[in-house]
Write a protein that holds these residues in place. Sequence first.
Motif, PDB file in Angstrom:
ATOM      1  N   PHE A  38      13.388  47.767  20.151  1.00  0.00           N
ATOM      2  CA  PHE A  38      12.040  47.227  20.349  1.00  0.00           C
ATOM      3  C   PHE A  38      11.659  46.369  19.154  1.00  0.00           C
ATOM      4  O   PHE A  38      11.989  46.707  18.016  1.00  0.00           O
ATOM      5  N   GLU A  39      10.939  45.280  19.434  1.00  0.00           N
ATOM      6  CA  GLU A  39      10.380  44.462  18.352  1.00  0.00           C
ATOM      7  C   GLU A  39       8.921  44.854  18.144  1.00  0.00           C
ATOM      8  O   GLU A  39       8.149  44.916  19.105  1.00  0.00           O
ATOM      9  N   ALA A  40       8.549  45.134  16.896  1.00  0.00           N
ATOM     10  CA  ALA A  40       7.153  45.459  16.575  1.00  0.00           C
ATOM     11  C   ALA A  40       6.376  44.168  16.343  1.00  0.00           C
ATOM     12  O   ALA A  40       6.807  43.309  15.560  1.00  0.00           O
ATOM     13  N   VAL A  93      11.559  44.292  13.030  1.00  0.00           N
ATOM     14  CA  VAL A  93      10.244  43.915  12.498  1.00  0.00           C
ATOM     15  C   VAL A  93      10.270  42.460  12.019  1.00  0.00           C
ATOM     16  O   VAL A  93      11.318  41.952  11.621  1.00  0.00           O
ATOM     17  N   ASN A  94       9.117  41.827  12.091  1.00  0.00           N
ATOM     18  CA  ASN A  94       8.995  40.435  11.644  1.00  0.00           C
ATOM     19  C   ASN A  94       8.583  40.402  10.187  1.00  0.00           C
ATOM     20  O   ASN A  94       7.590  41.020   9.811  1.00  0.00           O
ATOM     21  N   ILE A  95       9.329  39.678   9.390  1.00  0.00           N
ATOM     22  CA  ILE A  95       8.920  39.501   8.000  1.00  0.00           C
ATOM     23  C   ILE A  95       8.919  38.004   7.710  1.00  0.00           C
ATOM     24  O   ILE A  95       9.891  37.303   7.992  1.00  0.00           O
ATOM     25  N   ILE A 125      15.580  43.184  10.593  1.00  0.00           N
ATOM     26  CA  ILE A 125      14.475  42.378  10.073  1.00  0.00           C
ATOM     27  C   ILE A 125      14.614  40.969  10.635  1.00  0.00           C
ATOM     28  O   ILE A 125      15.680  40.347  10.543  1.00  0.00           O
ATOM     29  N   GLU A 126      13.550  40.483  11.265  1.00  0.00           N
ATOM     30  CA  GLU A 126      13.537  39.121  11.805  1.00  0.00           C
ATOM     31  C   GLU A 126      12.885  38.204  10.782  1.00  0.00           C
ATOM     32  O   GLU A 126      11.770  38.464  10.346  1.00  0.00           O
ATOM     33  N   VAL A 127      13.600  37.162  10.407  1.00  0.00           N
ATOM     34  CA  VAL A 127      13.036  36.195   9.469  1.00  0.00           C
ATOM     35  C   VAL A 127      12.216  35.215  10.300  1.00  0.00           C
ATOM     36  O   VAL A 127      12.742  34.472  11.122  1.00  0.00           O
ATOM     37  N   LEU A 155      17.484  35.754  12.942  1.00  0.00           N
ATOM     38  CA  LEU A 155      16.753  34.515  12.665  1.00  0.00           C
ATOM     39  C   LEU A 155      15.890  34.196  13.887  1.00  0.00           C
ATOM     40  O   LEU A 155      16.406  33.962  14.983  1.00  0.00           O
ATOM     41  N   ASP A 156      14.577  34.232  13.676  1.00  0.00           N
ATOM     42  CA  ASP A 156      13.613  34.046  14.771  1.00  0.00           C
ATOM     43  C   ASP A 156      13.472  32.565  15.110  1.00  0.00           C
ATOM     44  O   ASP A 156      13.699  31.710  14.256  1.00  0.00           O
ATOM     45  N   ASP A 157      13.056  32.279  16.335  1.00  0.00           N
ATOM     46  CA  ASP A 157      12.679  30.914  16.753  1.00  0.00           C
ATOM     47  C   ASP A 157      13.753  29.890  16.440  1.00  0.00           C
ATOM     48  O   ASP A 157      13.424  28.751  16.045  1.00  0.00           O
ATOM     49  N   LEU A 176      20.777  35.453  16.456  1.00  0.00           N
ATOM     50  CA  LEU A 176      19.886  34.288  16.541  1.00  0.00           C
ATOM     51  C   LEU A 176      18.961  34.520  17.708  1.00  0.00           C
ATOM     52  O   LEU A 176      19.416  34.862  18.805  1.00  0.00           O
ATOM     53  N   LYS A 177      17.664  34.313  17.510  1.00  0.00           N
ATOM     54  CA  LYS A 177      16.716  34.445  18.617  1.00  0.00           C
ATOM     55  C   LYS A 177      16.322  33.042  19.072  1.00  0.00           C
ATOM     56  O   LYS A 177      15.801  32.250  18.282  1.00  0.00           O
ATOM     57  N   ILE A 178      16.626  32.754  20.326  1.00  0.00           N
ATOM     58  CA  ILE A 178      16.323  31.414  20.840  1.00  0.00           C
ATOM     59  C   ILE A 178      14.903  31.398  21.370  1.00  0.00           C
ATOM     60  O   ILE A 178      14.509  32.255  22.167  1.00  0.00           O
ATOM     61  N   ALA A 212      17.662  35.699  23.854  1.00  0.00           N
ATOM     62  CA  ALA A 212      16.739  34.685  24.395  1.00  0.00           C
ATOM     63  C   ALA A 212      15.352  35.309  24.552  1.00  0.00           C
ATOM     64  O   ALA A 212      15.212  36.379  25.141  1.00  0.00           O
ATOM     65  N   GLU A 213      14.340  34.612  24.031  1.00  0.00           N
ATOM     66  CA  GLU A 213      12.958  35.124  24.084  1.00  0.00           C
ATOM     67  C   GLU A 213      12.210  34.545  25.278  1.00  0.00           C
ATOM     68  O   GLU A 213      12.560  33.467  25.779  1.00  0.00           O
ATOM     69  N   GLY A 214      11.168  35.238  25.678  1.00  0.00           N
ATOM     70  CA  GLY A 214      10.244  34.690  26.675  1.00  0.00           C
ATOM     71  C   GLY A 214      10.815  34.595  28.078  1.00  0.00           C
ATOM     72  O   GLY A 214      10.465  33.682  28.831  1.00  0.00           O
TER      73      GLY A 214
HETATM   74 CA    CA Z   1      10.039  37.819  16.205  1.00  0.00          CA
END
Ligand code: CA
Length: 255
Positions: A38-40, A93-95, A125-127, A155-157, A176-178, A212-214
């Motif tokens: 899960f992503e917080a 988690v997002n940092i 940890i998501e940058v 790596l976010d986005d 990698l998060k697209i 892949a996000e969204g």
């Molecule tokens: Ca994120």
Amino acid sequence: MFNSSEVLTALEKALNTSQLYMVYQPIFNLRTQSISGFEALMRWNSPQMGMISPDVFITLLEDSGNIISIEDMVIHTPWDVATCWPDPLVLSVNISALEFCDPLLPQRVRKNLTACGLPPHRCQIEVTETSPLCDSQIAAKNMMELKAIGVKLALDDFGTGHANLNYLLKYPFDTLKIDKEFVTGIEPDTRSTKIVEGIISLAHNFGIEVLAEGVETQSELDRLMQIGCDKIQGFFISPPVLAEEIPTLLVQYNH
Ligand code: CA
Ligand code: C2E
Ligand code: CA
């Protein structure tokens, strides 16, 4: 309407109160067809201003130079929550990229892991790239130290923010998060599909997973599976939920 300094003042008062809390969005593994973590994501419900998007208040805090005060919350509450999840579910988690310039970050993370008892391999940890990673030497050192502890890095986005291909040379990302932008309406032979296919192939050559996000529809999920994407997140599986709702999602997807 409120101006940014009023919002910032209210936010500083909201720190460490129940106005700020976390919600959790499942990460769905397309290979195992189950939730792998899960992503917080942070929420701010202000009595005066209502719900304010983290895109707005995180940026305000970054600009004010006060980001660490809020990020301290990111490396406490959700980690305690995650300790009662079944192994091997991972908490992400997002940092903020700005925080990766803090030489004390790995020490804070290590201290916190020991305190809450969550095994490092179950933390990611998501940058989050609202600004470029500042001093790349400190950021690289921090990432190597976090990896040495056993924490995973994402790596976010990817593809929309400041992150460029150079990041793959410099930093040891596991995932990698697209961004959703490339995922929406992904159809055969579109430019988006070709870009996502290219990213997947590049990442896999580096031994990096792709998320892949969204993802909002079955057809987006099917297409992503077809082109070898490893994981997804999105309203199609579930929107972010309160910690209390996580067991219901696990019953639904991980039986
Ligand atoms: Ca994120
Ligand atoms: P992000 O990390 O890229 O998170 C994904 C955003 O997309 C989240 O918005 C999530 O609620 C939303 N989302 C998820 N699935 C879907 C979908 O299927 N469709 C659509 N339209 N949206 C979807 P949210 O929660 O508003 O967060 C926005 C951004 O704020 C995050 O983007 C992240 O960059 C930042 N953020 C959130 N929490 C934190 C935090 O604790 N620390 C830091 N530094 N940044 C945070
Ligand atoms: Ca994103």
